[in-house]
Scaffold this active site. Sequence first.
Site, PDB file in Angstrom:
ATOM      1  N   SER A  29       4.076  -6.508  -2.588  1.00 51.89           N
ATOM      2  CA  SER A  29       3.734  -5.835  -1.333  1.00 51.89           C
ATOM      3  C   SER A  29       3.045  -6.697  -0.287  1.00 51.89           C
ATOM      4  CB  SER A  29       2.848  -4.620  -1.633  1.00 51.89           C
ATOM      5  OG  SER A  29       1.719  -5.011  -2.408  1.00 51.89           O
ATOM      6  N   LYS A  56       2.958  -3.213   5.257  1.00 53.18           N
ATOM      7  CA  LYS A  56       2.277  -2.351   6.222  1.00 53.18           C
ATOM      8  C   LYS A  56       2.899  -2.401   7.611  1.00 53.18           C
ATOM      9  CE  LYS A  56      -1.354  -0.654   3.896  1.00 53.18           C
ATOM     10  NZ  LYS A  56      -1.707   0.787   3.832  1.00 53.18           N
TER      11      LYS A  56
END
Length: 334
Positions: A309, A56
């Site tokens: 991730s 992110k």
Amino acid sequence: MSASLPVTIEDIEAAGRRISGHVIATPLVASASLSKLCGVPVSLKLEHHQSTGSFKLRGATNAVLSLTTEERARGVIAASTGNHGRALAHAAKAEGAVATICMSQLVPTNKVTEIRRLGADVRIFGNSQDEAQEEVERLVAERGLVMVPPFDHPAIVAGQGTLGLEIATQMPDVAMVLVPISGGGLAAGVAAAIKARRPAVRVVGLTMERGAAMKASLAAGKPVLIEEQPSLADSLGGGIGLDNRVTFQMCRELLDDIILLTEAEIAAGMRHSYRQEREIVEGAAAVGIAALLAGKIKDIGGPIAVILSGRNVDMDLHLSVMNGETDPFREGVA
């Protein structure tokens, strides 16, 4: 690939130049165990090694750096399941801006604590990402804050797409990329980058069975509301927004498939990551490994890149999964 997509390879390349020096180019490392299992080279993209613990940071940094001085002075705001909030708080602080992060009561405490540590104004509101978004919209109208959405924003998608550019460079013979999917910011950006550089590569989204918003929306042919439920893959929770302007179209046009995982399969992916790869990841990051272990990836035609991730997992929860728990959120347990 359609020329009318809201985010292009040129946008992603520009994002790469913009965020250079603010994020790291994460390693892509071979997995001997998964390569043996699949019969083709399998490599893990260690995106959880970013300073905020997830991919992110790419999108949030690109979005903040794309704002004008006046917009940064007003302050930024977003709804988040945790990782976007942490990334936005970090990126805003680095540029002298104030971040307000709205989260539902489903967001794990460890993620809330870390966002507060970064100096953000944290608001806990409602029982879903959609309800947290309602609070965002109220504060935007009331205070004039600048909304930086977690996924449905061109600058966010372009920033996440830089991860795809790295994979294409690091693994020129890649045949398939496995990417976690929630609102679609990462999947859309990675798919746009990969297919621009390597059009024949298959890009497959992975998510949990409980509340697979993008999967349900693509099946319906339009964004739909789904019930958000507790899951080991909490970062993949939330809807895609009924007025989705970017990621729904891109995922519809660019993704080759979306595969759903059970909680037990996600737990197995987390355990494999820790025991075999020596990597601590959250449930959302383990879905690619989980799909390979479960035999859910078909038509494997060559080397595979699996995106890990994020690592921002509650460590007590991680310990329980390592000790054999397969579904800590089933009724009567959590």
